[in-house]
Write a protein that holds these residues in place. Sequence first.
Motif, short mmCIF file in Angstrom:
data_model
loop_
_atom_site.label_atom_id
_atom_site.label_comp_id
_atom_site.label_asym_id
_atom_site.label_seq_id
_atom_site.Cartn_x
_atom_site.Cartn_y
_atom_site.Cartn_z
N ARG A 73 -19.27 -6.77 -26.32
CA ARG A 73 -19.17 -5.35 -26.69
C ARG A 73 -18.72 -5.14 -28.13
NH1 ARG A 73 -16.41 -4.82 -21.67
NH2 ARG A 73 -14.44 -4.50 -22.80
N VAL A 74 -17.93 -6.05 -28.67
CA VAL A 74 -17.31 -5.85 -29.98
C VAL A 74 -18.28 -6.27 -31.09
CG1 VAL A 74 -15.38 -6.56 -31.46
CG2 VAL A 74 -15.01 -6.17 -29.01
N ASP A 75 -18.26 -5.52 -32.17
CA ASP A 75 -19.08 -5.84 -33.35
C ASP A 75 -18.83 -7.28 -33.77
OD1 ASP A 75 -20.61 -4.85 -35.88
OD2 ASP A 75 -18.80 -5.86 -36.63
N ALA A 76 -19.89 -7.96 -34.13
CA ALA A 76 -19.81 -9.39 -34.43
C ALA A 76 -18.83 -9.69 -35.55
CB ALA A 76 -21.19 -9.94 -34.77
N GLY A 77 -18.81 -8.84 -36.57
CA GLY A 77 -17.89 -9.08 -37.67
C GLY A 77 -16.44 -8.94 -37.25
N LEU A 78 -16.17 -7.87 -36.48
CA LEU A 78 -14.82 -7.68 -35.99
C LEU A 78 -14.41 -8.82 -35.06
CD1 LEU A 78 -12.34 -5.79 -35.78
CD2 LEU A 78 -13.45 -4.69 -33.82
N TRP A 79 -15.35 -9.24 -34.22
CA TRP A 79 -15.04 -10.31 -33.26
C TRP A 79 -14.73 -11.63 -33.96
CZ3 TRP A 79 -13.31 -10.44 -28.64
CH2 TRP A 79 -13.37 -11.60 -27.87
N PRO A 107 8.11 -2.24 -9.54
CA PRO A 107 6.77 -2.07 -8.96
C PRO A 107 6.35 -0.62 -8.80
CG PRO A 107 8.34 -2.77 -7.29
CD PRO A 107 9.05 -2.85 -8.61
N SER A 108 7.30 0.32 -8.95
CA SER A 108 6.95 1.73 -8.78
C SER A 108 6.43 2.38 -10.06
CB SER A 108 8.18 2.51 -8.30
OG SER A 108 9.21 2.49 -9.29
N THR A 109 6.45 1.65 -11.18
CA THR A 109 5.96 2.20 -12.44
C THR A 109 4.65 1.54 -12.82
OG1 THR A 109 7.22 0.56 -13.71
CG2 THR A 109 8.31 2.66 -13.24
N PRO A 110 3.79 2.24 -13.59
CA PRO A 110 2.48 1.65 -13.95
C PRO A 110 2.62 0.50 -14.92
CG PRO A 110 2.82 3.75 -15.07
CD PRO A 110 3.95 3.62 -14.11
N LEU A 111 1.70 -0.45 -14.82
CA LEU A 111 1.67 -1.58 -15.74
C LEU A 111 1.17 -1.14 -17.11
CD1 LEU A 111 -0.04 -4.38 -13.60
CD2 LEU A 111 2.35 -4.27 -14.25
N ARG A 112 1.66 -1.80 -18.14
CA ARG A 112 1.05 -1.65 -19.45
C ARG A 112 -0.38 -2.21 -19.40
NH1 ARG A 112 3.89 -1.90 -24.49
NH2 ARG A 112 6.09 -1.31 -24.29
N THR A 113 -1.23 -1.68 -20.22
CA THR A 113 -2.58 -2.24 -20.32
C THR A 113 -2.68 -3.33 -21.37
OG1 THR A 113 -3.18 -0.51 -21.90
CG2 THR A 113 -3.61 -0.07 -19.56
N PHE A 133 -8.78 -2.57 -29.83
CA PHE A 133 -8.08 -2.00 -28.68
C PHE A 133 -8.91 -0.96 -27.93
CE2 PHE A 133 -4.79 -4.09 -30.95
CZ PHE A 133 -3.90 -4.50 -29.97
N ARG A 134 -9.93 -0.39 -28.56
CA ARG A 134 -10.81 0.53 -27.84
C ARG A 134 -11.59 -0.20 -26.75
NH1 ARG A 134 -11.83 5.54 -29.63
NH2 ARG A 134 -10.73 6.17 -31.53
N HIS A 135 -11.77 -1.50 -26.93
CA HIS A 135 -12.49 -2.30 -25.94
C HIS A 135 -11.54 -3.06 -25.00
CE1 HIS A 135 -16.04 -1.56 -28.40
NE2 HIS A 135 -15.29 -1.89 -29.46
N LEU A 136 -10.29 -3.22 -25.46
CA LEU A 136 -9.33 -4.02 -24.70
C LEU A 136 -8.51 -3.19 -23.73
CD1 LEU A 136 -8.26 -6.98 -24.60
CD2 LEU A 136 -6.51 -6.28 -26.24
N SER A 137 -8.25 -1.92 -24.09
CA SER A 137 -7.36 -1.08 -23.29
C SER A 137 -8.02 0.26 -22.98
CB SER A 137 -6.05 -0.85 -24.04
OG SER A 137 -5.27 0.16 -23.41
N PRO A 138 -7.84 0.77 -21.75
CA PRO A 138 -8.37 2.10 -21.43
C PRO A 138 -7.43 3.23 -21.84
CG PRO A 138 -7.43 1.12 -19.47
CD PRO A 138 -7.29 0.10 -20.56
N TRP A 143 -5.60 4.72 -28.39
CA TRP A 143 -6.73 4.92 -29.30
C TRP A 143 -6.39 5.99 -30.34
CZ3 TRP A 143 -11.43 5.57 -25.43
CH2 TRP A 143 -11.49 4.43 -24.60
N ALA A 144 -5.71 7.06 -29.87
CA ALA A 144 -5.41 8.18 -30.77
C ALA A 144 -4.47 7.80 -31.89
CB ALA A 144 -4.82 9.34 -29.96
N LEU A 145 -3.70 6.70 -31.70
CA LEU A 145 -2.73 6.26 -32.71
C LEU A 145 -3.31 5.22 -33.66
CD1 LEU A 145 0.40 5.87 -30.38
CD2 LEU A 145 -0.18 7.81 -31.85
N GLU A 146 -4.58 4.96 -33.52
CA GLU A 146 -5.20 3.88 -34.27
C GLU A 146 -5.03 4.03 -35.79
OE1 GLU A 146 -9.77 2.84 -34.77
OE2 GLU A 146 -9.08 2.41 -32.73
N GLY A 147 -4.97 5.24 -36.28
CA GLY A 147 -4.87 5.46 -37.72
C GLY A 147 -3.46 5.44 -38.25
#
Length: 799
Positions: A73-79, A107-113, A133-138, A143-147
Amino acid sequence: MAGRRAGAAARSLLALLVLRALGTAAHPQCLDFRPPFRPPQPLPFCSQYSAFGCCTPEQDAALARRFGALAARVDAGLWAACAGYALDLLCQECSPYAAHLYDAEDPSTPLRTVPGLCEDYCLDLWQTCRGLFRHLSPARELWALEGNRAKFCRYLALDDPDYCFPHLLVSENLNANLGRVVADAQGCLQLCLEEVANGLRNPVAMVHARDGTHRFFVAEQVGLVWAYLPDRSRVERPFLNVSRAVLTSPWQGDERGFLGIAFHPRFRHNGRLFAYYSVGVDFDEWVRISEFRVSEDDTNAVDHGSERIILEINEPASNHNGGQLLFGDDGYLYIFTGDGGMAGDPFGKFGNAQNKSALLGKVLRIDVDRGERGRLYRIPPDNPFVGDPDARPEVYALGVRNMWRCSFDRGDPVSGAGRGRLFCGDVGQNKFEEVDLVERGRNYGWRAREGFECYDLKLCANASLDDVLPIFAYPHKMGKSVTGGYVYRGCEYPNLNGLYIFGDFMSGRLMSLREGPEPGGWQYSELCMGRGQTCEFPGLINNYHPHIISFAEDEAGELYFMSTAVPSATAARGVVYKVIDPSRRAPPGKCRTQPAQVKVKSRLIRFVPKEKFIRRAEGTPQPTVRATTRAPRRRRPTAPAPVPTPRPARPTRRPARPTQRPGGRRASGRRRGRPGKENPSPPNGTVRLVRPVGLSPGSGRVEVFASGRWGTVCDDRWDIKAAAVVCRQLGFAHAVRATKRAEFGEGRALPILLDDVRCAGDEKTLLECGHAGLGKHNCDHQEDAGVICSHEDPDLPAS
């Protein structure tokens, strides 16, 4: 990518090889909320965790597939620039600290991605590979903090920076001795517990039937045996009920009662089992070994009409009743008797234990697979004293005082080494408790010797004694009533293999022995509850009731022990605990069992755990004695120790009938100890006890009257001298123990009147002791003080 992968492997290898002492923060845990393990075969993808981690080969293959999907899925250069980072991040699911990296401890809290990252690593990763991270984490908020580099890395940071990746790989604090049983600074091995059963009245034994059902059967001192299914639900109707025949009493510390049970090795085919219990009429008491058969209509119930008395042995006193029954690999029944009671085995010239013609103070061995019709049992032809006219042929070993809990070693699961060794804890007299390895025809020294020292000097000097010394003995400053245990040979916790685990009824210590490289050399380690987060796995606890009554194995060889808060045959305060090693487990799937189905005709009572994990920054301290008792079935020392130690109350005279044993003096203590109708204006300093249901007379939470009102004493330094003042006011001659931390409940409806109480012990009231000003305190009701009082002097010699 290869370079990045090699670097990750090197860092992980370094983490596994660090050898310095492990600090209290270390807490390996996997995403399934359990300890890490050694995979059954090397991991091809996350190879850095092949030696120790949290991934099976199947999980490793799944991660490899995710890695391949990312590459597609990831661009070849980035990969090309970021494949190594992707490998690092994916493989942290295999880290021994995966639960910390992904915030999965709860166990009652969600896992980190994405695993938690250290700041410097995150900043480097952001610079080149934030688009990964757009491909690694949902997580769209990521994603919104990427910048924004600072916010991006703050989002990926951990609250506990000790566990962030990759610094945890080279943390000496986290990785020293990773995968080994952890010892604290005092050398105490840290384990955890799992509650298995509760609400039991002095659970004296837990056994299994070796029939493939993986049921376990728990015997109560009153004469009831309960059947539990593998899911820990209990069959409502008792498996065995001989309570009407069993001789015991509500007295805390009464040694008589139902004491042992053993299933025939071929129980699956013949339905035979054997019981050991006390009986009596008027002044006469004896122990009985009986055979029963399981009901033809219900495999979870005994046919009570099938009882066949195999052997009865008269007891000259009401203590030292022995009580263990075991079948050896040879198919014979081993019976462990006490020496008959009273101090120093005073029966005959040399005592019962040294008298080969007496069955008391012995290990007996008989053949219950009788050949001739009507014969109760036969004598194994290789019993050591067959043919000796001065000996009973049943005797297998002699010189026993009161062996309380013995076990056969199953042997190493791979080599079989150690199989058939017979370990016993033998309760001491004045000074020492001991652990013995019992062998055919040997003499274990009582009453000539106690532990490694002479008790009867003349007998000890007799050259013909030829006695065997214990493999371990400990003084009464460590405990006063040994409870023998088992060599761990289970599957689930490989680190414990070969460790002999036992305890002490009076001090509540859990202890262990491991055989050293030199034959016959045994290394001692104390066991304690894990420090810090060590036991904070879901379903595990880090505390136990202190009166350790017995140990047990289940059908798979996992280890348990039984203890109680109130050691009375009528107090339902007993709990069964499973021993857990939080540092390492076997690979998932290795220890699966497939219990044979059992048809249940009675209602099932679902198991509901009651014990709680106690959250403390430091370790759970060793338990202290919590009731004024002496151990069930055990003899108290005949002389006080050099340093006074809280010891249990015991009767000073024998009543006319066994059924009359609870005496009037105890009843008067109960009247004094319980709160009654208040005097309109009691004198300042008056005290009373609030006694929760099931607690013994003379035990309870302290309330004091001062300045026209009743209030509580709340003091985390409350001691025995202050307790002595309270007990004397209440009409009791002796204070056995001062309890803290609201052990007997909280007085939330009342104000806290006293704190920082310091007494010399001879004051008339607590108000004469040093204390903070009335109503001034620095504690809350979680520290309400209590006492355990007694009419009997716990340091008097036993009669």
